[in-house]
Design an enzyme around this catalytic site. Structure first.
Site, PDB file in Angstrom:
ATOM      1  N   CYS A   3      -5.825   8.836   2.086  1.00  0.00           N
ATOM      2  CA  CYS A   3      -5.750   8.960   3.223  1.00  0.00           C
ATOM      3  C   CYS A   3      -5.736  10.282   3.957  1.00  0.00           C
ATOM      4  CB  CYS A   3      -4.098   8.504   3.728  1.00  0.00           C
ATOM      5  SG  CYS A   3      -3.574   8.749   5.661  1.00  0.00           S
TER       6      CYS A   3
ATOM      7  N   ASN B  31       0.933  -1.166   0.014  1.00  0.00           N
ATOM      8  CA  ASN B  31       0.006  -0.091   0.072  1.00  0.00           C
ATOM      9  C   ASN B  31       0.791   1.290   0.077  1.00  0.00           C
ATOM     10  OD1 ASN B  31      -1.159   2.229   1.776  1.00  0.00           O
ATOM     11  ND2 ASN B  31      -3.112   1.176   1.076  1.00  0.00           N
TER      12      ASN B  31
HETATM   13  C1  LIG Z   1      -5.233   2.385  12.747  1.00  0.00           C
HETATM   14  C2  LIG Z   1      -5.506   2.581  11.177  1.00  0.00           C
HETATM   15  C3  LIG Z   1      -4.375   2.622  10.314  1.00  0.00           C
HETATM   16  C4  LIG Z   1      -4.707   2.564   8.904  1.00  0.00           C
HETATM   17  N1  LIG Z   1      -3.677   2.981   7.929  1.00  0.00           N
HETATM   18  C5  LIG Z   1      -3.958   2.903   6.673  1.00  0.00           C
HETATM   19  C6  LIG Z   1      -2.765   2.980   5.818  1.00  0.00           C
HETATM   20  O1  LIG Z   1      -1.559   3.153   6.027  1.00  0.00           O
HETATM   21  N2  LIG Z   1      -3.395   3.015   4.355  1.00  0.00           N
HETATM   22  C7  LIG Z   1      -4.442   2.877   3.841  1.00  0.00           C
HETATM   23  O2  LIG Z   1      -4.848   2.887   2.635  1.00  0.00           O
HETATM   24  N3  LIG Z   1      -5.538   2.605   4.778  1.00  0.00           N
HETATM   25  C8  LIG Z   1      -5.027   2.759   6.083  1.00  0.00           C
HETATM   26  N4  LIG Z   1      -6.376   2.700   6.972  1.00  0.00           N
HETATM   27  C9  LIG Z   1      -7.489   2.344   6.428  1.00  0.00           C
HETATM   28  C10 LIG Z   1      -7.805   0.873   6.415  1.00  0.00           C
HETATM   29  O3  LIG Z   1      -7.148   0.039   5.473  1.00  0.00           O
HETATM   30  C11 LIG Z   1      -9.107   0.730   6.028  1.00  0.00           C
HETATM   31  O4  LIG Z   1      -9.512   1.130   4.789  1.00  0.00           O
HETATM   32  C12 LIG Z   1     -10.461   1.349   6.925  1.00  0.00           C
HETATM   33  O5  LIG Z   1      -9.985   1.135   8.187  1.00  0.00           O
HETATM   34  C13 LIG Z   1     -11.733   1.065   6.763  1.00  0.00           C
HETATM   35  O6  LIG Z   1     -12.034  -0.490   6.912  1.00  0.00           O
HETATM   36  P1  LIG Z   1     -12.515  -0.893   8.707  1.00  0.00           P
HETATM   37  O7  LIG Z   1     -13.682  -0.619   8.840  1.00  0.00           O
HETATM   38  O8  LIG Z   1     -12.522  -2.559   8.194  1.00  0.00           O
HETATM   39  O9  LIG Z   1     -11.549  -0.572   9.307  1.00  0.00           O
HETATM   40  C14 LIG Z   1      -6.025   2.482   8.392  1.00  0.00           C
HETATM   41  C15 LIG Z   1      -7.050   2.167   9.370  1.00  0.00           C
HETATM   42  C16 LIG Z   1      -6.827   2.399  10.648  1.00  0.00           C
HETATM   43  C17 LIG Z   1      -7.925   1.995  11.612  1.00  0.00           C
END
Ligand SMILES: Cc1cc2nc3c(=O)[nH]c(=O)nc-3n(C[C@H](O)[C@H](O)[C@H](O)COP(=O)(O)O)c2cc1C
Ligand SMILES: Cc1cc2nc3c(=O)[nH]c(=O)nc-3n(C[C@H](O)[C@H](O)[C@H](O)COP(=O)(O)OP(=O)(O)OC[C@H]3O[C@@H](n4cnc5c(N)ncnc54)[C@H](O)[C@@H]3O)c2cc1C
Ligand SMILES: Cc1cc2nc3c(=O)[nH]c(=O)nc-3n(C[C@H](O)[C@H](O)[C@H](O)COP(=O)(O)OP(=O)(O)OC[C@H]3O[C@@H](n4cnc5c(N)ncnc54)[C@H](O)[C@@H]3O)c2cc1C
Ligand SMILES: Cc1cc2nc3c(=O)[nH]c(=O)nc-3n(C[C@H](O)[C@H](O)[C@H](O)COP(=O)(O)O)c2cc1C
Ligand code: FES
Ligand code: FES
Lengths: 258, 315, 315, 258
Positions: free
Chosen positions: C141, C110
């Site tokens: 992001c 990513n």
């Molecule tokens: C603590 C945390 C860190 C994340 N870091 C990234 C990241 O570095 N790159 C990215 O594309 N998404 C990042 N995300 C987003 C997740 O990959 C995901 O798309 C988002 O949390 C929605 O899915 P969920 O509801 O299942 O958590 C992050 C999410 C969380 C909670």
């Protein structure tokens, strides 16, 4: 008058697989109740689940000012409800909705399926107290699910049972008893609550013999008081307007539905 | 001065607010579509004590609303696709408003049109009647095909619709912004340019749920509006952004369930708040929140609620 | 034929999926930023059995991330403003990738850049190493000042950044779309026009929380990304919309907590799903969901997972 | 090895206002535990609250393979935790984090404030079993909050108490005891856990006398295993990188913090 009240739980029992009975003191709500009305219950203290759950009045004790509910565990709200202990509180709004009409009948028929028996118990008791002869057809999948049996007996109704597996009473659909066991000329009015196909069959029977009656319907609810328009329903497919099950019902005349 | 002397009395507090000319006795309103026409809750709460009652969205003609199912619960929230079921503005003014007037309720109308022209015509009808304190413009309802959402997502139309309504009325006009946009500040600025007296935000986020048993969308309308605590962080963020950039008072809401939530909204920049889905959870919530805010103010020695508006915003 | 004969065996099931050239042995991946570099969870679960591990967002240079607090719980969700703390692409390839390769993990990188040029350079570095199966482009992001969100909210830039990366790599390129937009379909189309092989959606919704005790935003970064069950309805809606309009496979996620949620995403149009916040609740979730999907398929007599993709979409 | 496990609750008691002790069988986690490590606890079965809550190992029974936690009710997670009954399960991930170092010391000092005493109990027991002399300064607001008193006594440590209201032991801050009662030359190492100002005061004392030591820090956590970078912290303001409290800690050397 309806209100929101924290009811003190005085009894909470498991009656059978997934079936529970909870009784609580509700000094403000209990005196206002009518058979067929419901309470809107906060099943837990957190935001999951967020919304209340509607449950029919299973019975009301006018002396104790207590309300009893009969509920089946089907999802997370009812699951959480089972955790409420005696001496704790249950938060309810009620009484809500339009209950059963109580005409001056001499002899009526009640047809209840599964947990749909709940509102019919309170109704049967009140009708008996008014001197009406009450016949009850009560069906469920298995005999263990006929949990309102003792109450019905103590109310003093003419009772016929049906179970799908034949473990008690007639083996088959409770509605099959209608044609086998009921003399339509003895019946002035029919009340029914249960799965929709059952209620449809009851209505067909009533229509056939020109008997009037009422059904108690269910619809997912948010507010429970007619404010959100979430529980809307067309009583007949050709209707161009919606009724609110929570406020205009849950009890509706058989004549109005299709 | 001892602590006791220093302490405010609840009666000394100033909790009335001015929302662009709309004076509310307290900063807590109930949101459109979640409190019916007030009377639905009259058994539960003295509705005249609520800061303001925003009645169900009203259109020019009666509407029967969307097919069912119309609602479904979601994690810490719910989806609704009521589809603006309402009896139309004439019936509202004739049959519902008198009750509210008699009760002394501060009534805020919420109006929606298929065209800008329709918004203006409803506003004109309201202008000619009495007992309505302000008009909230629903330019953000995701549940109707015509009108509705598209008005709220295009800055030019937002400006136009506000202008058109302003021409017809002397009442405070409060457009209700849709959160389903890339840049909420741009929309807020357009509303201001159109002459908005205050901003209401946010309406519901567009969402959906799938019924995996029947392999179809749960709602007959497919999409619905997401409300409740789930959306609170998004609402706060948008209010914060708009408060920083646009000098209009904000009526803030989205997921408020207790007085602490309400304080979050106020500190993020809301002059007043609206309670929506929370009413379903607790029909007495609006007034309980007023009490909670008062207690907080006494504790913190804050005399006027205005001291708290935007208090958390880093300039 | 009796029922028993009719019944599928779990081994007969085809649960592998093709996500625009990226072949996954099962449709369940773990989302970027929520599973570290895999090794953090090695005690809890056999990470090589997960459909795909999308590692923490990686930038060209190392980043120390945002000041703290960086996370806060919200109703049925959480906000994060990590700020892409990561050791940079070179360190990732040198120190972390070999472990994952050795374990036999299907690794999806990513990547995030401050400029389109940076995205391209990271992609080139990945192209020259081995053991990465696909590249997810984080153009969404909300927690970094430069780059980040603005890339994902403008269709032209989305197209450009995808094109630039495609030029540098032969791997499947999967832009991860931001939900913070007015028209997700427009963005998806732009990604497709740029040559995207699949779409990942959704990233977090931008939100915030207020600390009423200290009258300030909870997160040091003020805003953060909302994830978890709270956003599930929004994620489903956007996937449904895009599935109807854009012919690219979708990696769907946002709030998945169990196999039923995963099935909702698949039926809304996702070819594969990603588990983010759910990993924090249950580190074994991804594999439990694979098992749940298999049981469901056996029960429903569905041989290939592809039969379910978009099954709830009304054309 | 850490893992996720459903622990069977064998005891759950209220020890004082808002203070509870819960013990559960965790056959896979218990054998791997070290003092200073923590478990990450699912406090309820629904999505509210969504995330787990970190709680230190208060003690581990190596024979029973049980883990005991001491916790204070401060919000909705810990509130829900109180509802878990004996014979029910508690879902935990653990053991997590880096625990206390166990050098070959002859005499050490432990300083605990409030519920911060939790990890120091397990530590004290293990140190005593290794033959180390353990002095404990234990402070709280009121005597009723000194709920670990009996355990400390049975472990056999030299114990000095402090309460803010003087209801037990010294009246005032526990750190004031450091200068009054402790001979720095008797102490080889200091371990501390409690409110941050207390730990800062302990570190100042340690620095002053050139004694090494460790602190146990807290930070809001999501994953608990080093994956989310949510529990980041700069140990010194001038540091340019963040440590993860869950993985690099929660125990850190006093030398590294400021
Ligand atoms: C603590 C945390 C860190 C994340 N870091 C990234 C990241 O570095 N790159 C990215 O594309 N998404 C990042 N995300 C987003 C997740 O990959 C995901 O798309 C988002 O949390 C929605 O899915 P969920 O509801 O299942 O958590 C992050 C999410 C969380 C909670
Ligand atoms: C007027 C009325 C009276 C009722 N009386 C009784 C009763 O006496 N005893 C009893 O066991 N059940 C009764 N029900 C059904 C009961 O409300 C549901 O079983 C219950 O809401 C399920 O909640 P859950 O969280 O356990 O299930 P979930 O499936 O998790 O609920 C999810 C959502 O669906 C709604 N829902 C699910 N099933 C129904 C249903 N059958 N009717 C309406 N909404 C539903 C819930 O309210 C909730 O919003 C009644 C329903 C209505 C409308
Ligand atoms: C490594 C570690 C060990 C701990 N050991 C213990 C212990 O043995 N006994 C005990 O009583 N408490 C301990 N705590 C603190 C405990 O985790 C919090 O009191 C608890 O998470 C509060 O949850 P809540 O839902 O009741 O409170 P809420 O305030 O509702 O929690 C809201 C959020 O804040 C977080 N949070 C609140 N307070 C703290 C805190 N002090 N530290 C970290 N996160 C916090 C919660 O995890 C949650 O995400 C420890 C914390 C850490 C980091
Ligand atoms: C059942 C329901 C009906 C609604 N109807 C309207 C409406 O007619 N007009 C409108 O502007 N908003 C309507 N809304 C949106 C609410 O007024 C409110 O903006 C939204 O629900 C967010 O607030 P909440 O999270 O507190 O509910 C409706 C919301 C719900 C849940
Ligand atoms: S449930 Fe709200 S109108 Fe019936
Ligand atoms: S809590 Fe996730 S890295 Fe520490």
């Amino acid at each position: 008058m309806s209100c929101m009240e924290n009811g003190l739980v005085i009894s909470h029992k498991k009656l059978g697989r997934d079936l529970y009975e909870i009784e609580f003191i509700a000094p403000r709500i209990a005196p206002c109740c009518q058979p067929g009305q419901f309470v809107h219950v906060k099943t837990g203290g957190t935001m999951d689940p967020l919304l209340r759950r509607p449950l029919s009045l299973y019975d009301v004790d006018e002396k104790l000012n207590s309300i009893t509910l009969l509920y089946k565990v089907v999802g997370k709200g009812t699951e959480l409800l089972t955790k409420i202990k005696v001496k704790e509180n249950i938060n309810v709004m009620g009484p809500l909705g339009k209950g059963f009409s109580l005409g001056d009948y001499k002899s009526v028929l009640l047809v209840g399926g599964g947990v749909g028996i709940a509102p019919l118990i309170y109704l049967a008791r009140v009708l008996r107290e008014r001197g009406c002869k009450v016949t009850v057809l009560y069906g469920a999948a298995r005999s263990e699910e006929l949990v309102a049996f003792d109450r019905l007996r103590s109310i003093g109704v003419e009772l016929m049972l049906a179970t799908m597996d034949g473990s008690a009473g007639y083996k088959g659909l409770v509605t099959e008893l209608l044609y086998d066991k009921i003399n339509p000329h003895d019946i002035e009015f029919i009340y029914t609550c249960g799965p929709e196909p059952m209620m449809v069959a009851v209505k067909d029977y009533a229509d056939k013999y020109g008997i009037k009656g009422e059904v108690s319907l269910e619809e997912n609810m948010a507010c429970g008081v007619g404010a959100c328009l979430g529980c809307a329903r067309k009583l007949k497919p050709e209707d161009d307007h919606y009724v609110k099950v929570c406020k205009d019902g849950p009890v509706f005349s058989m004549a109005d539905i299709k | 001065m001892t602590r006791a002397e220093n302490k405010l009395n609840e009666n000394d507090l100033d909790i009335s607010v001015n929302l662009g000319g709309l004076i509310l006795k307290n900063p807590v309103t109930v949101a459109s579509g979640t409190f019916g026409y007030g009377m639905e809750y009259e058994d539960f709460v003295d509705i005249s004590e609520i800061g303001g009652v925003i009645v169900k969205g009203t259109t020019l003609e009666p509407r029967s609303g969307n097919p069912i199912p119309r609602i479904v619960e979601t994690p810490a929230g719910m989806l609704n696709a009521i589809g603006l079921e309402n009896p139309g503005i004439d019936v509202f003014l004739r049959d519902f408003l008198p009750y509210l007037k008699e009760k002394g309720v501060t009534v805020i109308a919420n109006i929606a049109g298929n065209t800008i022209e329709e918004y203006a015509r409803i506003a004109a009808k309201i202008e000619n009647s009495e007992g309505i304190a302000a008009i909230e413009l629903n330019i953000s309802c995701p549940n109707v095909k015509k009108g509705g959402l598209q008005f709220g997502t295009n800055p030019d139309t937002v400006k136009e619709v506000v202008e058109a309504v302003k021409r017809e009325t002397s009442l405070p006009v409060i457009p209700k912004l849709s959160p389903n946009v890339t840049d909420i500040v741009e929309i807020a600025k357009a509303a201001k340019a159109g002459g908005a007296d205050a901003l209401s935000m946010i309406n519901t986020l567009m969402g959906m749920a799938i019924d995996i048993k029947n392999k179809k969308p749960v709602l007959a309308n497919i999409f619905g509006g997401l409300s409740g605590p789930a959306i609170k962080p998004v609402a706060l963020r948008m209010i914060y952004q708009v408060y920083k950039e646009v000098t209009l008072p904000i009526l803030g809401g989205g997921g408020i369930l207790d007085y602490k939530d309400a304080l979050e909204f106020i500190m993020a920049g809301a002059t007043a708040v609206s309670i929506g889905t929370g009413n379903f959870v607790n029909p007495c919530l609006a007034l309980e929140i007023v009490e909670g805010i008062k207690k907080y103010m006494v504790q913190e020695n804050i005399k006027s609620i205005s001291e708290l508006v935007g208090a958390a915003v880093i300039k």
